[in-house]
Design an enzyme around this catalytic site. Structure first.
Site, PDB file in Angstrom:
ATOM      1  N   SER A 172      41.375  43.921  34.280  1.00  0.00           N
ATOM      2  CA  SER A 172      42.311  43.385  35.251  1.00  0.00           C
ATOM      3  C   SER A 172      43.600  44.228  35.302  1.00  0.00           C
ATOM      4  O   SER A 172      43.531  45.428  35.543  1.00  0.00           O
ATOM      5  CB  SER A 172      42.602  41.919  34.932  1.00  0.00           C
ATOM      6  OG  SER A 172      43.229  41.285  36.016  1.00  0.00           O
ATOM      7  N   ASP A 367      33.121  39.530  41.095  1.00  0.00           N
ATOM      8  CA  ASP A 367      34.585  39.453  41.144  1.00  0.00           C
ATOM      9  C   ASP A 367      35.069  39.918  42.503  1.00  0.00           C
ATOM     10  O   ASP A 367      34.664  40.986  42.986  1.00  0.00           O
ATOM     11  CB  ASP A 367      35.186  40.329  40.050  1.00  0.00           C
ATOM     12  CG  ASP A 367      36.706  40.370  40.103  1.00  0.00           C
ATOM     13  OD1 ASP A 367      37.318  39.320  40.385  1.00  0.00           O
ATOM     14  OD2 ASP A 367      37.281  41.447  39.858  1.00  0.00           O
ATOM     15  N   CYS A 370      39.324  42.211  42.002  1.00  0.00           N
ATOM     16  CA  CYS A 370      39.254  43.637  41.637  1.00  0.00           C
ATOM     17  C   CYS A 370      37.795  44.057  41.756  1.00  0.00           C
ATOM     18  O   CYS A 370      37.140  44.412  40.780  1.00  0.00           O
ATOM     19  CB  CYS A 370      39.772  43.876  40.226  1.00  0.00           C
ATOM     20  SG  CYS A 370      41.504  43.464  39.959  1.00  0.00           S
ATOM     21  N   HIS A 424      34.934  38.492  36.884  1.00  0.00           N
ATOM     22  CA  HIS A 424      36.082  39.338  36.545  1.00  0.00           C
ATOM     23  C   HIS A 424      36.083  39.743  35.076  1.00  0.00           C
ATOM     24  O   HIS A 424      36.348  40.907  34.753  1.00  0.00           O
ATOM     25  CB  HIS A 424      37.354  38.557  36.883  1.00  0.00           C
ATOM     26  CG  HIS A 424      38.612  39.350  36.823  1.00  0.00           C
ATOM     27  ND1 HIS A 424      38.904  40.371  37.700  1.00  0.00           N
ATOM     28  CD2 HIS A 424      39.695  39.253  35.995  1.00  0.00           C
ATOM     29  CE1 HIS A 424      40.091  40.865  37.423  1.00  0.00           C
ATOM     30  NE2 HIS A 424      40.599  40.210  36.387  1.00  0.00           N
ATOM     31  N   GLU A 425      35.811  38.814  34.183  1.00  0.00           N
ATOM     32  CA  GLU A 425      35.732  39.110  32.748  1.00  0.00           C
ATOM     33  C   GLU A 425      34.266  39.365  32.403  1.00  0.00           C
ATOM     34  O   GLU A 425      33.557  38.526  31.857  1.00  0.00           O
ATOM     35  CB  GLU A 425      36.301  37.943  31.938  1.00  0.00           C
ATOM     36  CG  GLU A 425      37.775  37.669  32.241  1.00  0.00           C
ATOM     37  CD  GLU A 425      38.279  36.380  31.603  1.00  0.00           C
ATOM     38  OE1 GLU A 425      37.554  35.787  30.790  1.00  0.00           O
ATOM     39  OE2 GLU A 425      39.400  35.968  31.941  1.00  0.00           O
TER      40      GLU A 425
END
Length: 447
Positions: A172, A367, A370, A424-425
């Site tokens: 991120s 995601d 990003c 995202h993670e």
């Protein structure tokens, strides 16, 4: 030689002033560190505080590798935000343990990255996580100076780890932090080698950025196409996509204005109009109710480990001296009003590639904020000696345990990885595949 001296003199003076002096350390001890058997009782671990100046106490948690710690590399993990604790990365993504029983307890994570590397998690900037102090920062550049000071103090305390190959990973907003601190480490290593700076050289070997906020212009440009053509189906209707695309030229022009003038007014303006979720450009997505970090759902990831970290006995065991803050709104606002959110760190990654440091860019493909469309475009746009060869390189299927795990595109020192079925993670969603990616990276490409 005189030109070199002139060009770096002020920077060296700033670094020297930034580091705590020996006299100050005698009055105000630098280290407040404990060793516990939490999270991974089978490895050596340290946690607590390193004071980087008389105002700032930085919290860290270190774990040795489960296998051959003396010959394993050392990997620094940085969580983004700006203002989020690296305990997010520890408990959610790559650390030796994860929450159980609704966050009241923890259990072992067999896919932890300390299977193959020593791991160092740092709460930064100050005021995030367990870190605390009065000297608050509001830019990525200042954060890098604090990080560098912390690493110097850490290696002074634990010199055995300074001899290890050093990698920096995170996700991120660490797409800002990582290129910045990596470039600073290399620049200072040059000064150390030339006897212009007295400090401990750091054996930087590579960087890895997951779903990184690196070049905001590229990311903003990708949003309409990602929402229409992602692997999970269109997330806005045709009229909403058309309206979003109609807003895009103004956003790109505002970014250019910020980069041309460099003024806070112009840079904060682009944040207001196009970056934060209350902006007109992103209102179409926000109204969908979808999670920007995982477009497959409307639900957020549970941060259950916060209950564990709030226990007084756990805080005492790891040496924590303030209540835990998962993500600090105050830090975000400080970075916001300095225009830091819109700054690009594309050139810092190009610097590293031109210095022949391996760079891994990996993206969970669910995601939005990003997204992997922007990651792929950025990788192709990086200016370095093998830009053309990378752009022409084939995209290959990535197989883990006889199952499709994603796609890989690579040439020489640059690798781009799309991870299927991850938000995202990415390591949270695909722990086995993420560990496979990391293991091969540090054992092969980034040695």
């Amino acid at each position: 030689m005189n030109f070199i001296v002139q060009s770096v003199y002020l920077f060296i003076v700033f670094i020297i002033l930034h580091l705590t002096t020996i006299e100050d350390a005698a009055k105000d001890p630098i280290y407040n560190i404990v060793s516990s058997n939490l999270c991974d009782p089978n490895v050596r671990q340290y946690s607590g505080y390193i004071k980087i100046n008389q105002y700032t106490n930085v919290f860290f948690w270190f774990f040795e590798s489960r296998n051959n710690p003396k010959t394993s590399p050392l990997t620094l993990w940085l969580t983004g935000g700006p203002g989020c604790s690296s305990m997010v990365g520890l408990f959610h993504e790559i650390g030796p343990c994860r929450p159980s029983d609704g966050g009241i307890n923890i259990k072992e994570r067999p896919e932890s990255w300390n299977e193959v590397s020593n791991l160092l998690f740092i709460d930064q900037p100050v005021d995030s996580g367990f870190s605390f102090g009065d000297k608050l920062v509001s830019t990525t550049g200042h954060t890098s100076l604090d990080l560098y000071t912390f690493l110097q103090r850490f290696f002074e305390k634990f010199p055995e780890y300074s001899k290890m190959n050093f990698h920096i990973f995170g996700d991120s907003y660490a797409g800002h932090y990582i290129p910045s601190i990596a470039k600073l480490i290399d620049e200072n290593n040059i000064l150390i080698k030339s006897n212009y700076l007295k400090a401990i050289p750091i054996k930087l070997r590579s960087i890895g950025i997951g779903n990184g906020w690196i070049d905001p212009k590229t990311t903003l440009k990708s949003y309409p196409d990602y929402l229409e053509f992602n692997s999970y189906g269109p997330k806005l209707n045709s009229s909403e996509l058309a309206m979003m695309r109609s807003e895009l030229p103004e956003c790109l022009q505002l970014v250019d204005n910020c980069y041309t003038t460099g003024t806070l007014t112009d840079c904060v303006l682009i944040e207001d109009h196009c970056i934060v979720d209350t902006s007109k450009y992103l209102s179409f997505f926000k109204n969908s109710g979808l999670n920007p970090f995982d477009i497959r759902t409307t639900a957020d990831l549970p941060h259950e480990y916060t209950f564990y970290l709030a226990k007084p006995e756990i805080m005492a065991a790891i040496g924590a001296q303030k209540n835990y803050t998962d993500c600090s709104d105050d830090i975000f606002q400080r970075f916001y009003y300095q225009g830091d959110l819109v700054r690009s760190y594309k050139s810092a990654i190009e610097y590293l590639l031109n210095k022949e440091f391996p760079v891994l860019l990996y993206h969970g493909d669910a995601d939005f904020i990003c997204n992997w469309f922007s990651g792929r475009e950025l990788a192709n746009a990086l200016i370095w000696p093998f830009q053309s060869e990378f752009k022409d390189a084939p995209t290959e299927q990535w197989i883990v345990h006889n199952k499709p795990a994603g796609e890989i595109k690579s040439f020489d020192k640059l690798k781009f990885v799309r991870i299927y079925g991850a938000g995202h993670e990415a390591p949270f969603y695909q722990p086995v595949n993420s560990l496979e990616m990391f293991s091969k990276w540090i054992n092969n490409e980034a040695k």
